[in-house]
Write an enzyme that holds these catalytic residues in place. Structure first.
Site, mmCIF file in Angstrom:
data_model
loop_
_atom_site.group_PDB
_atom_site.id
_atom_site.type_symbol
_atom_site.label_atom_id
_atom_site.label_comp_id
_atom_site.label_asym_id
_atom_site.label_seq_id
_atom_site.Cartn_x
_atom_site.Cartn_y
_atom_site.Cartn_z
ATOM 1 N N MET A 182 -7.963 9.274 -2.781
ATOM 2 C CA MET A 182 -9.172 8.644 -3.303
ATOM 3 C C MET A 182 -10.334 9.073 -2.415
ATOM 4 O O MET A 182 -10.305 8.861 -1.201
ATOM 5 C CB MET A 182 -9.063 7.123 -3.289
ATOM 6 C CG MET A 182 -7.977 6.572 -4.165
ATOM 7 S SD MET A 182 -8.110 4.775 -4.457
ATOM 8 C CE MET A 182 -8.515 4.137 -2.862
ATOM 9 N N TYR A 236 -9.643 -1.414 5.221
ATOM 10 C CA TYR A 236 -9.727 -0.469 4.112
ATOM 11 C C TYR A 236 -9.364 -1.072 2.756
ATOM 12 O O TYR A 236 -8.859 -2.174 2.672
ATOM 13 C CB TYR A 236 -8.985 0.833 4.393
ATOM 14 C CG TYR A 236 -7.504 0.871 4.560
ATOM 15 C CD1 TYR A 236 -6.918 2.011 5.096
ATOM 16 C CD2 TYR A 236 -6.658 -0.155 4.166
ATOM 17 C CE1 TYR A 236 -5.556 2.118 5.253
ATOM 18 C CE2 TYR A 236 -5.300 -0.049 4.313
ATOM 19 C CZ TYR A 236 -4.741 1.078 4.856
ATOM 20 O OH TYR A 236 -3.392 1.174 5.004
ATOM 21 N N GLU A 237 -9.732 -0.321 1.710
ATOM 22 C CA GLU A 237 -9.693 -0.786 0.309
ATOM 23 C C GLU A 237 -10.592 -2.003 0.107
ATOM 24 O O GLU A 237 -10.294 -2.889 -0.698
ATOM 25 C CB GLU A 237 -8.261 -1.089 -0.143
ATOM 26 C CG GLU A 237 -7.311 0.071 -0.020
ATOM 27 C CD GLU A 237 -7.773 1.318 -0.770
ATOM 28 O OE1 GLU A 237 -8.583 1.192 -1.684
ATOM 29 O OE2 GLU A 237 -7.317 2.413 -0.413
ATOM 30 N N GLY A 238 -11.699 -2.042 0.812
ATOM 31 C CA GLY A 238 -12.616 -3.175 0.746
ATOM 32 C C GLY A 238 -12.317 -4.144 1.869
ATOM 33 O O GLY A 238 -11.219 -4.707 1.941
ATOM 34 N N ARG A 269 -5.082 -2.357 -3.423
ATOM 35 C CA ARG A 269 -5.260 -3.552 -2.604
ATOM 36 C C ARG A 269 -3.979 -4.370 -2.516
ATOM 37 O O ARG A 269 -3.667 -4.948 -1.459
ATOM 38 C CB ARG A 269 -6.409 -4.396 -3.150
ATOM 39 C CG ARG A 269 -7.773 -3.817 -2.807
ATOM 40 C CD ARG A 269 -8.909 -4.446 -3.580
ATOM 41 N NE ARG A 269 -10.187 -3.912 -3.102
ATOM 42 C CZ ARG A 269 -11.343 -4.118 -3.697
ATOM 43 N NH1 ARG A 269 -11.395 -4.854 -4.809
ATOM 44 N NH2 ARG A 269 -12.453 -3.606 -3.197
#
Length: 589
Positions: A162, A436-438, A297
């Site tokens: 990604m 990570y991933e928000g 997530r």
């Protein structure tokens, strides 16, 4: 440093008593994944990840990936490991059968992925990112893209990444500047991306990048971003690999943890433009990417469980062997596991890990039902459930991973601060998970905003009602379980009070988002832990004598008495006057 052993009994207990796998595997598409088949497969997976992958964890940590002459060189400890994983079929377990996958439920794949993540967390990111690409292509890719890329991605022969953020953007993807210029049947992509996990390496034949970029006439902000597929090597008409695309790694980050994973800065189009293909509608790239991110997530949340399990096993083994001091009732000097505070820390590690695992697998099982159940109403209900639970799984489980791995260091005492014991690696590896991933602040805002305020908390209220059914069904339960049920009742009352306050004062929601997320995560994880304790007590009441079952109840008791009291502090933080925070920026400066 200790060996890793898969907690097989724990995983099967969750499958049988929380997921109800005997019923779960009867959904359409899972015909080849019977309970008997799963019970045969899991020990083989355990053997592979214990014996092949886990030994690579420490040497890969001490010999991290690096860039040399434009190529990323990964740790020699990983040489051949990924290829063995592909050949054994562990990468393709949940892939669609029409593209060569085994077609197993996501819940079974999650159990195997936990084994991989505990065995070597940095290495586990390679197939995790690939699964995200598979997920996005399944949802938004054209038929031609699916036919061209999915089989090799599912098998693991190719990997995926990604490519979201850029140096000036961070978490604000509306600031992305990478360009995509139409040319014939493709686009030319140019720009730089940072923090690209496994962005370049030699473990696979090809790497498929999903890249956020802007078309020339795209509107500014988040509404003008599109998603593009950019392969490392272009694909010939016959499916063979063609020429190298205009994409390369500029550098590999030197990180606090996950050293076995190369985190790259990627350059697209330095020599005219990297060939890319639009995935999904123009200017809808964030919608497409977020479907992939939400899937990732859940995987990140379960990584928190996996690293907590590895840290717990390490601490337990050390405490059982390290002789120091004396304890009343034990003759002579004693292993430190007999000291009260060490017992407390180990129980806390176990309770947080097992609660997180139960909540995570409960949510992943709902993801299966959302996509495969025969009843459309049940699919819709489970889709909503997954949406609500995703920020909790990602946020709460990764916060608990930090706490658990820190306790693991503490159990080791001074030796925990010494790299060679391995305890510090788990703590360093876990530190990326809340980021990570928000970040978890973003997860908290998502939970309180999109999952609470957006629909006036109808979905959240429905879930609270479902939890109350567990309370109501246990009125005549045994004396061991009744106090645990009462604790769940209190936790749900606290959640309800917090929810009512937020709905009445939603203008302050962003200030209390984090304690709101942690309150609900704490409570929902306990709900799942209690369901498992009830199942254990029922088996004990039937005459089964089993120390494992007693441990399940003891873990829930510890969580009830030592973890749930945090809820009151979270609730007080939510209902407190936060007006002083309006001017806090000036105070901080």
């Amino acid at each position: 440093m200790t060996v890793y052993k898969v907690p097989q009994r724990e995983l099967l207990f969750i499958l049988n008593n929380l997921v109800n796998y005997q019923q779960h595997c009867t959904m359409p598409g899972f015909e080849d994944a019977s309970a008997d088949m799963v019970e045969a497969i899991l020990p083989e997976a355990a053997k592979f990840f214990e014996q092949v992958v886990a030994p690579s964890n420490w040497p890969a940590n001490t010999q991290p990936a690096y860039l040399e002459d434009g190529e990323v060189i990964t740790s020699p400890a990983l040489d051949g490991v990924y290829q063995q994983m592909v050949e054994a079929g562990w990468c393709s377990l949940s892939g669609a059968r029409q593209y060569g996958g085994a077609g197993f439920p996501a819940i079974i794949d999650a159990l195997v992925q936990e084994m991989l993540q505990s065995a070597n967390m940095g290495f586990s990111l390679l197939p995790i990112l690939t699964r995200g690409v598979i997920y996005a292509l399944n949802r938004y890719g054209s038929d031609q893209q699916k036919d061209t890329y999915l089989a090799n991605l599912i098998s693991g022969v190719w990997s995926g990444t990604m490519n979201l953020t850029e140096p000036q953007a961070g978490s604000d993807l509306s600031a992305v500047n990478t360009k995509a210029v139409p040319q014939d049947d493709h686009y030319l992509i140019s720009g730089q991306k940072i923090y690209i996990t496994w962005g370049e390496h030699q473990q696979v034949d090809n790497i498929i990048h999903l890249v956020l970029a802007r078309l020339p006439d795209a509107p500014e902000g988040s509404q003008g971003i599109s998603l593009f597929l950019v392969p490392k090597y272009l694909i010939n008409a016959d499916g063979s690999l063609g020429q190298r695309n205009d994409v390369r790694a500029l550098g590999v980050e030197h990180k606090l943890g996950i050293h076995s994973s190369p985190t790259c800065t990627m350059a697209f189009g330095d020599n005219g433009g990297a060939v890319g293909y639009l995935v999904g509608p123009e200017n809808q790239g964030l919608m497409c990417m977020f479907s992939m991110m939400n899937h990732a997530r859940l995987a990140v949340g379960h990584q928190g469980v996996a690293i907590g399990e590895r840290a717990y096993q390490q601490a337990l083994a050390y405490a059982s062997q390290r002789v120091q001091g004396s304890v009343q009732g034990v003759e002579g000097r004693t292993p430190i596991i007999n000291h009260a505070d060490v017992k407390r820390m180990l129980m806390q590690m176990r309770a947080l890990t097992e609660a997180g695992r139960a909540m995570s697998l409960y949510t992943i099982a709902a993801e299966d039902r959302a996509s495969h159940h025969q009843d459309i109403k049940i699919r819709e209900q489970n889709t909503q459930l997954v949406e609500i639970m995703t920020p909790l799984v990602k946020g709460w489980c990764t916060e608990m991973a930090m706490e658990t791995t820190s306790l693991g260091v503490q159990v080791h005492g001074g030796m925990g601060f010494i790299e060679e014991t391995g305890a510090a690696q788990h703590m360093r590896d876990a530190r990326i998970l809340p980021i990570y991933e928000g970040t978890n602040g973003i997860q908290a805002l998502d939970f309180i905003g999109r999952k609470c305020l957006r629909d006036d908390a109808q979905g959240l209220r429905s879930l609270l009602s479902q939890i109350m059914q567990t309370v109501d069904s246990q009125i005549s339960q045994s004396q061991q379980i009744k106090p645990l049920v009462a604790s769940l009742q209190q936790a749900i009352d606290q959640c309800q009070s917090a929810l009512n306050h937020v709905l009445e004062n939603n203008q302050k929601a962003s200030f209390v988002a984090y304690p709101f997320m942690m309150l609900f995560g704490n409570s929902f994880a306990y709900w799942q832990l209690l369901i498992l304790a009830i199942a254990a007590q029922q088996q004990l009441d039937s005459g089964i004598e089993d120390n494992f079952l007693l441990q399940k109840i003891a873990t829930a008791q510890f969580y009830s008495s030592q973890i749930l009291p945090r809820n009151q502090a979270y609730l007080e933080a939510i209902i407190a006057d936060t007006s002083f925070m309006d001017n806090l920026t000036m105070d901080l400066c």
